[in-house]
Design a protein around this motif. Structure first.
Motif, PDB file in Angstrom:
ATOM      1  N   ALA A 140     -14.738  60.271 -35.114  1.00  0.00           N
ATOM      2  CA  ALA A 140     -14.694  59.451 -34.505  1.00  0.00           C
ATOM      3  C   ALA A 140     -13.672  59.742 -33.226  1.00  0.00           C
ATOM      4  N   GLN A 141     -13.197  59.660 -32.111  1.00  0.00           N
ATOM      5  CA  GLN A 141     -12.428  60.163 -31.370  1.00  0.00           C
ATOM      6  C   GLN A 141     -11.106  59.475 -31.589  1.00  0.00           C
ATOM      7  N   ALA A 142     -10.410  60.302 -31.800  1.00  0.00           N
ATOM      8  CA  ALA A 142      -8.703  59.788 -32.329  1.00  0.00           C
ATOM      9  C   ALA A 142      -7.981  58.642 -31.438  1.00  0.00           C
ATOM     10  N   GLN A 143      -7.947  58.013 -31.376  1.00  0.00           N
ATOM     11  CA  GLN A 143      -6.710  56.967 -30.340  1.00  0.00           C
ATOM     12  C   GLN A 143      -5.307  57.668 -30.377  1.00  0.00           C
ATOM     13  N   HIS A 144      -4.842  57.553 -28.963  1.00  0.00           N
ATOM     14  CA  HIS A 144      -3.170  57.328 -29.203  1.00  0.00           C
ATOM     15  C   HIS A 144      -2.715  56.441 -28.946  1.00  0.00           C
ATOM     16  N   GLU A 145      -1.623  56.332 -29.009  1.00  0.00           N
ATOM     17  CA  GLU A 145      -1.102  54.642 -28.986  1.00  0.00           C
ATOM     18  C   GLU A 145      -0.959  53.964 -27.351  1.00  0.00           C
ATOM     19  N   LEU A 146      -0.790  55.951 -26.399  1.00  0.00           N
ATOM     20  CA  LEU A 146      -0.299  55.635 -24.989  1.00  0.00           C
ATOM     21  C   LEU A 146      -2.339  55.948 -24.946  1.00  0.00           C
ATOM     22  N   ASN A 147      -2.264  54.995 -23.634  1.00  0.00           N
ATOM     23  CA  ASN A 147      -3.735  55.078 -23.734  1.00  0.00           C
ATOM     24  C   ASN A 147      -3.874  55.868 -21.894  1.00  0.00           C
ATOM     25  N   ALA A 148      -4.987  57.143 -22.593  1.00  0.00           N
ATOM     26  CA  ALA A 148      -5.037  58.072 -21.260  1.00  0.00           C
ATOM     27  C   ALA A 148      -6.473  57.615 -20.117  1.00  0.00           C
ATOM     28  N   GLY A 149      -7.031  56.633 -20.895  1.00  0.00           N
ATOM     29  CA  GLY A 149      -7.602  56.134 -20.172  1.00  0.00           C
ATOM     30  C   GLY A 149      -7.830  55.953 -18.217  1.00  0.00           C
ATOM     31  N   PRO A 150      -6.720  55.370 -18.049  1.00  0.00           N
ATOM     32  CA  PRO A 150      -6.192  55.545 -16.257  1.00  0.00           C
ATOM     33  C   PRO A 150      -6.025  56.724 -15.608  1.00  0.00           C
ATOM     34  N   LEU A 151      -5.344  57.841 -16.671  1.00  0.00           N
ATOM     35  CA  LEU A 151      -5.538  59.530 -15.870  1.00  0.00           C
ATOM     36  C   LEU A 151      -7.103  60.043 -15.949  1.00  0.00           C
ATOM     37  N   PHE A 152      -7.599  59.601 -16.672  1.00  0.00           N
ATOM     38  CA  PHE A 152      -9.172  60.024 -16.421  1.00  0.00           C
ATOM     39  C   PHE A 152      -9.794  59.441 -15.208  1.00  0.00           C
ATOM     40  N   GLN A 153      -9.696  57.777 -14.900  1.00  0.00           N
ATOM     41  CA  GLN A 153     -10.051  57.263 -14.086  1.00  0.00           C
ATOM     42  C   GLN A 153      -9.894  57.478 -13.543  1.00  0.00           C
ATOM     43  N   LEU A 168      -3.694  65.109 -13.922  1.00  0.00           N
ATOM     44  CA  LEU A 168      -4.221  64.121 -14.505  1.00  0.00           C
ATOM     45  C   LEU A 168      -4.860  64.637 -15.800  1.00  0.00           C
ATOM     46  N   ARG A 169      -5.948  65.249 -15.679  1.00  0.00           N
ATOM     47  CA  ARG A 169      -7.278  65.392 -16.452  1.00  0.00           C
ATOM     48  C   ARG A 169      -5.938  66.441 -17.490  1.00  0.00           C
ATOM     49  N   GLU A 170      -5.191  67.498 -17.430  1.00  0.00           N
ATOM     50  CA  GLU A 170      -4.377  67.371 -18.281  1.00  0.00           C
ATOM     51  C   GLU A 170      -3.558  67.237 -18.953  1.00  0.00           C
ATOM     52  N   LEU A 171      -2.771  65.976 -18.934  1.00  0.00           N
ATOM     53  CA  LEU A 171      -2.182  65.041 -19.162  1.00  0.00           C
ATOM     54  C   LEU A 171      -3.360  63.834 -20.293  1.00  0.00           C
ATOM     55  N   ALA A 172      -3.733  63.867 -19.654  1.00  0.00           N
ATOM     56  CA  ALA A 172      -4.975  63.076 -20.494  1.00  0.00           C
ATOM     57  C   ALA A 172      -5.378  64.042 -21.842  1.00  0.00           C
ATOM     58  N   HIS A 173      -6.044  65.289 -21.900  1.00  0.00           N
ATOM     59  CA  HIS A 173      -5.855  66.319 -23.210  1.00  0.00           C
ATOM     60  C   HIS A 173      -4.881  66.313 -23.730  1.00  0.00           C
ATOM     61  N   ILE A 174      -4.154  66.459 -23.064  1.00  0.00           N
ATOM     62  CA  ILE A 174      -2.724  66.571 -23.837  1.00  0.00           C
ATOM     63  C   ILE A 174      -2.846  65.114 -25.144  1.00  0.00           C
ATOM     64  N   ALA A 245       2.795  59.189 -17.401  1.00  0.00           N
ATOM     65  CA  ALA A 245       3.801  60.021 -17.588  1.00  0.00           C
ATOM     66  C   ALA A 245       4.907  59.906 -17.572  1.00  0.00           C
ATOM     67  N   LEU A 246       5.424  58.487 -17.305  1.00  0.00           N
ATOM     68  CA  LEU A 246       7.120  58.481 -17.768  1.00  0.00           C
ATOM     69  C   LEU A 246       6.789  57.999 -19.065  1.00  0.00           C
ATOM     70  N   GLY A 250       8.876  61.465 -19.789  1.00  0.00           N
ATOM     71  CA  GLY A 250       9.401  61.060 -19.141  1.00  0.00           C
ATOM     72  C   GLY A 250       9.187  61.125 -17.477  1.00  0.00           C
ATOM     73  N   GLY A 251       8.457  61.255 -16.704  1.00  0.00           N
ATOM     74  CA  GLY A 251       7.991  62.400 -15.933  1.00  0.00           C
ATOM     75  C   GLY A 251       8.509  63.718 -15.371  1.00  0.00           C
ATOM     76  N   LYS A 252       8.052  64.392 -16.871  1.00  0.00           N
ATOM     77  CA  LYS A 252       8.621  65.600 -16.036  1.00  0.00           C
ATOM     78  C   LYS A 252       8.495  66.531 -16.057  1.00  0.00           C
ATOM     79  N   HIS A 253       7.198  66.248 -14.945  1.00  0.00           N
ATOM     80  CA  HIS A 253       6.689  67.233 -14.244  1.00  0.00           C
ATOM     81  C   HIS A 253       5.918  66.615 -12.655  1.00  0.00           C
ATOM     82  N   PHE A 254       7.099  65.583 -12.738  1.00  0.00           N
ATOM     83  CA  PHE A 254       6.949  64.739 -11.048  1.00  0.00           C
ATOM     84  C   PHE A 254       7.508  65.086 -10.027  1.00  0.00           C
TER      85      PHE A 254
END
Length: 433
Positions: A140-153, A168-174, A245-246, A250-254
């Protein structure tokens, strides 16, 4: 009946080895805890997985509030012991002995079967409820404590080649790749143990492999363009992406590096009055989530940089800090007044630029003054140069200016371009003699 009566006096560690494996009583989710239970010979034994994001709770509290129907409970701890696996604590409820430390082999012996183990990042209660003894390991897909769902959406709202979708997809994939790495490494730890794992533990799940997105990173200008689009949005999904991202870096790529707090007591400073007078009202879009998680204050904008500012009721201000200055006019002077300000020859006034991992300060020997010295060294040559990061620490290229920025100047001090150049050149001459 005799066995259950003895359970009140016999610690879990000394329960007998069953002739047949203990019947599995299923799993429940209670207050976020996943509780797996077996009906052993001396009573019910419950194995407890705490919530991934929950704090550690004492076993006595668990016994009273979560697993009050068991004769004994065993709880998975977040720490490990070399050659022993993740730590387990046990408590006998009828007549408490402990809590005390037990081994996986102790638990497997009492149950008469291997104990199910879920790696970190794969402890999804809904998946754990499906487990039964003898079931094959699921992938199964592992889940990070930080939800990447909004980034994909939100990425789905743009074409695949749009900078925002790519960013957004790059950060979600990371994020999902990091979850895979952590779960996979968690399983690898078991292979280092001295005793055979198969006897005492069955791995209930393994992570679905995820490709490493770091092998083909996006250019920084694409990331900044992508986030600039997100910042203009006023929907909650955009705010969730900014928050993700924060939390991640910390918003490194803002497009801007961070925030500076302008204190109420500095409200009357001449440089702040000048800068504040040009601010204009702005719609409260996703940019303001970077400045504050609360929705209070007046949404403002610096028209010269396009960066957001929040004006609070107590006259304090929270302002975004640029990464570089949007001008070609050369540096005229700097003003040290609460924050560091840059004035250009055409009279424009800016907050000094900075990167996400460092800020500008003065008056002592340390990181802030060192970064400021390197910033001034760059701006003297190119006013639009990007602010330096902490990578410059240890470099000797701005030692003359470091002596200047380490000076404890009073607030309101103006240092001209000529003075900056003299400070830089003086140390250079001293170093060459």
């Amino acid at each position: 009946m005799v066995g259950r009566h003895l359970a009140a006096r016999v610690p879990f560690l000394y329960w007998p080895v069953p002739v047949n494996p203990a019947p599995y009583g299923g799993a429940r989710v209670i207050d976020g805890y996943t509780v797996l239970s077996w009906d052993a010979e001396f009573g019910r034994l419950s194995f407890v997985y705490p919530p991934l994001m929950g704090g550690w709770v004492s076993l006595n509290e668990l016994a009273a509030d979560v697993v009050s129907d068991a004769a004994a409970i065993v709880v998975l701890r977040p720490d490990w012991r070399v050659s022993k696996g993740p730590n387990l604590d046990a408590l006998d409820l009828a007549e408490p002995y402990g809590p005390y430390r037990v081994l996986w082999e102790d638990l497997a012996r009492v149950l008469g079967m291997p104990v199910p183990y879920w790696p970190i990042n794969m402890r999804n209660p809904q998946e754990m409820l499906r487990w039964r003894p003898g079931i094959e390991t699921v992938c199964a897909q592992a889940q990070h404590e930080l939800n990447a769902g909004p980034l994909f959406q939100l990425a789905a709202a743009y074409s695949d080649d749009h900078p925002t979708s790519r960013t957004l997809r790059e950060l979600a994939h990371i994020i999902v790749h990091r979850a895979f790495v952590e779960a996979d490494r968690n399983l690898e730890y078991w292979s280092d143990y001295e005793r055979p794992v198969a006897r005492d533990v069955v791995f209930a799940a393994k992570p679905l492999p995820m490709p490493d997105p770091h092998e083909n990173p996006l250019p920084q200008d694409v990331r900044e363009s992508g986030w600039a689009e997100v910042f203009q949005r006023e929907d909650t999904l955009a705010e969730q992406c900014v928050s993700a991202a924060l939390q991640w870096n910390g918003g490194k790529h803002f497009p801007f590096s961070g925030v500076v707090h302008l204190e109420p007591e500095d409200e009357g400073s001449a440089v702040r009055v000048e800068w504040t007078s040009r601010l204009v009202d702005a719609p409260r879009d996703a940019r303001y989530r970077v400045l504050s998680s609360r929705l209070e204050g007046r949404a403002l904008q610096d028209p010269w940089t396009g960066l957001p500012v929040i004006g609070l009721a107590d006259k304090a201000m929270i302002a975004a800090v640029p990464k570089h200055l949007p001008t070609v006019s050369p540096l005229h002077s700097i003003v040290l007044d609460g924050s560091v300000w840059i004035r250009t020859e055409d009279g424009q006034l800016f907050l000094a630029p900075a990167q996400w991992d460092g800020g500008n300060t003065w008056g002592y020997s340390g990181t802030g003054p060192t970064i400021l010295a390197h910033l001034l060294d760059q701006l003297l040559g190119d006013i639009s140069a990007p602010a330096p990061s902490t990578e410059v620490l240890g470099s000797s290229s701005a030692t003359g200016l470091e002596a200047l920025t380490e000076t404890d100047f009073p607030h309101g001090t103006v240092i001209t371009r000529q003075q900056l150049e003299e400070a830089r050149n003086a140390r250079s001459r001293a170093g060459g003699t």
